[in-house]
Write an enzyme that holds these catalytic residues in place. Sequence first.
Site, short mmCIF file in Angstrom:
data_model
loop_
_atom_site.label_atom_id
_atom_site.label_comp_id
_atom_site.label_asym_id
_atom_site.label_seq_id
_atom_site.Cartn_x
_atom_site.Cartn_y
_atom_site.Cartn_z
N SER A 141 0.85 -1.19 0.00
CA SER A 141 0.00 0.00 0.00
C SER A 141 0.88 1.24 0.00
O SER A 141 1.97 1.24 0.60
CB SER A 141 -0.90 0.02 1.24
OG SER A 141 -1.55 1.27 1.37
N TYR A 154 -1.52 -0.90 10.03
CA TYR A 154 -1.75 -1.28 8.64
C TYR A 154 -0.49 -1.06 7.81
O TYR A 154 -0.05 -1.96 7.08
CB TYR A 154 -2.90 -0.44 8.07
CG TYR A 154 -3.20 -0.70 6.61
CD1 TYR A 154 -3.84 -1.87 6.21
CD2 TYR A 154 -2.84 0.23 5.64
CE1 TYR A 154 -4.12 -2.11 4.87
CE2 TYR A 154 -3.11 -0.01 4.30
CZ TYR A 154 -3.75 -1.18 3.92
OH TYR A 154 -4.02 -1.40 2.59
#
Length: 246
Positions: A141, A154
Amino acid sequence: MTNQQTRAAIVTGASRGIGAAVARRLARDGVAVVVNYARGRAEAEALVDAIEADGGKAVAVQADIADPAGIASLFDAGEKAFGGVDILVNNAGIMKTSPIAQTEDASFDAQVAINLGGVFRGMREGARRLREGGRIINFSSSAVGFLQPGYGVYAATKAAVEAMTRILAKELGARGVTVNAVAPGPVETALFLDGKSEAQIEAITRMIPLGRLGQPDDIAGLVSFLAGPESGWVNGQVVRANGGAI
């Protein structure tokens, strides 16, 4: 693998969003697809029906990638249905945002189990069972580079995926198996939109030089390239697909 042999792919978390777009694109490229889902059975089966209606090959297979047996069952299904697996797309993931000081153990454990543990087990199984000249495509990401408050856990799971991607690329190079990662920026999916106000979404969009959120097909096109023959010299790379936001 002979020229007549159909390539086959496993796409985790493929019942919706980016995963579904990737499965559709690979099927259009002539790849047979194992459409993995955890809970979205109806969506996965509808996707398989749509792929088959367009002349492609696909099967829907339920598996929880946080379960150590989950990834192995996907390879079993791919080998049974298509004779082997050539491409693994480790797409499935979850995102739970909160400041580190307010992050509960359950949130931490869930993100590590799926985003990191699931990808690790996929890479391990792929290293053992992909056919020669295969492709492993992991999902990271752009949050790894953004380093925004609330994304600590995350982003940490995705940073670990990037490290393993680069290492496994070196470990599998002699077999002609490439290992790369795609790191999307803000893409217009439920994973990104859930919990965000319209004002927040507009503010994020303004940060993107191309002036729009990404679409699942933007990412699917990149995966198609990394899964195909033209990317044979691309290995151990992390491609940040985010419209120039970083």
